[in-house]
Structure formats: structure tokens, C-alpha cells
Motif scaffolding. Structure first.
Motif, mmCIF file in Angstrom:
data_model
loop_
_atom_site.group_PDB
_atom_site.id
_atom_site.type_symbol
_atom_site.label_atom_id
_atom_site.label_comp_id
_atom_site.label_asym_id
_atom_site.label_seq_id
_atom_site.Cartn_x
_atom_site.Cartn_y
_atom_site.Cartn_z
ATOM 1 N N ASN A 62 -22.619 -4.818 89.212
ATOM 2 C CA ASN A 62 -23.056 -3.444 88.990
ATOM 3 C C ASN A 62 -22.566 -2.906 87.656
ATOM 4 O O ASN A 62 -23.319 -2.319 86.892
ATOM 5 N N GLU A 63 -21.272 -3.092 87.387
ATOM 6 C CA GLU A 63 -20.715 -2.575 86.140
ATOM 7 C C GLU A 63 -21.102 -3.437 84.941
ATOM 8 O O GLU A 63 -20.916 -3.038 83.800
ATOM 9 N N GLY A 64 -21.663 -4.590 85.220
ATOM 10 C CA GLY A 64 -22.006 -5.512 84.146
ATOM 11 C C GLY A 64 -23.232 -5.154 83.356
ATOM 12 O O GLY A 64 -23.405 -5.617 82.241
ATOM 13 N N VAL A 65 -24.106 -4.308 83.888
ATOM 14 C CA VAL A 65 -25.359 -4.015 83.207
ATOM 15 C C VAL A 65 -25.125 -3.372 81.845
ATOM 16 O O VAL A 65 -25.713 -3.776 80.849
ATOM 17 N N GLN A 66 -24.233 -2.413 81.783
ATOM 18 C CA GLN A 66 -23.950 -1.759 80.502
ATOM 19 C C GLN A 66 -23.307 -2.766 79.538
ATOM 20 O O GLN A 66 -23.676 -2.837 78.373
ATOM 21 N N VAL A 71 -23.217 -6.758 75.046
ATOM 22 C CA VAL A 71 -22.990 -8.147 74.643
ATOM 23 C C VAL A 71 -24.268 -8.719 74.046
ATOM 24 O O VAL A 71 -24.230 -9.386 73.002
ATOM 25 N N ARG A 72 -25.374 -8.482 74.679
ATOM 26 C CA ARG A 72 -26.659 -8.982 74.172
ATOM 27 C C ARG A 72 -26.921 -8.432 72.770
ATOM 28 O O ARG A 72 -27.289 -9.176 71.866
ATOM 29 N N ARG A 73 -26.683 -7.149 72.588
ATOM 30 C CA ARG A 73 -26.933 -6.512 71.290
ATOM 31 C C ARG A 73 -26.026 -7.098 70.215
ATOM 32 O O ARG A 73 -26.463 -7.385 69.105
#
Length: 91
Positions: A62-66, A71-73
Motif C-alpha cells: 500500500n505504501e509502496g505506490v508513492q 523510484v520509477r521517475r
């Protein structure tokens, strides 16, 4: 767990890959080039795999989405940059 993998990716794997590419630059046109190129390819591949695994892990929390988006950016372009740097040697 994800934060330690993030740190490992950022500090170790990407740095190792960049150093391996630098080593290739230093031994171009020598007998050591093929060995260094193989090492660089493997290091870039490990970095890409670790990045993909980290994104998958982050997507499951859940907290990983942000953090996933951050990280992706920040690091998708770094992995692509490593691949581009490596491509100057052919293959």
C-alpha cells in the motif's frame, strides 16, 4: 525491505555498472576489452533486473505506490542511461 533494496540498487548495482563501463573505456583496443565488456553487460543486466524486481515489490504494498512512482521517475532513466552507455561498444 524495499528501502534496503532501493539503497542497494542505487548505491551498489548502478555504481558497479557505471564503473564496469568506465573500465571498458580504459581498455578499448586491448586484449582485456572483451572480458571487461562481458562484465559491464552483466552489471547493467543485474541493475535492470534489480530495478524491475524492486518496482514489482513496491507495487504489492500500500505504501509502496508513492515510492514506486518516485523510484520509477528517478531510476528508470538511470538504467536506460547505463544501457545507452554500454551500447557505444556495440552488440
Amino acid at each position: 525491505m524495499a528501502s534496503s533494496r532501493y539503497h542497494h540498487l542505487e548505491q551498489n548495482l548502478a555504481s558497479e555498472a557505471r564503473n564496469c563501463i568506465k573500465d571498458c573505456d580504459e581498455v578499448v583496443d586491448t586484449e582485456y576489452f572483451d572480458e571487461e565488456l562481458a562484465s559491464a553487460k552483466a552489471a547493467v543486466e543485474r541493475t535492470g533486473i534489480a530495478f524491475s524486481e524492486l518496482l514489482e515489490e513496491l507495487a504489492l504494498t500500500n505504501e509502496g505506490v508513492q515510492l514506486l512512482n518516485e523510484v520509477r521517475r528517478l531510476h528508470a532513466s538511470e538504467v536506460e542511461s547505463l544501457r545507452l552507455e554500454l551500447s557505444k561498444f556495440g552488440d
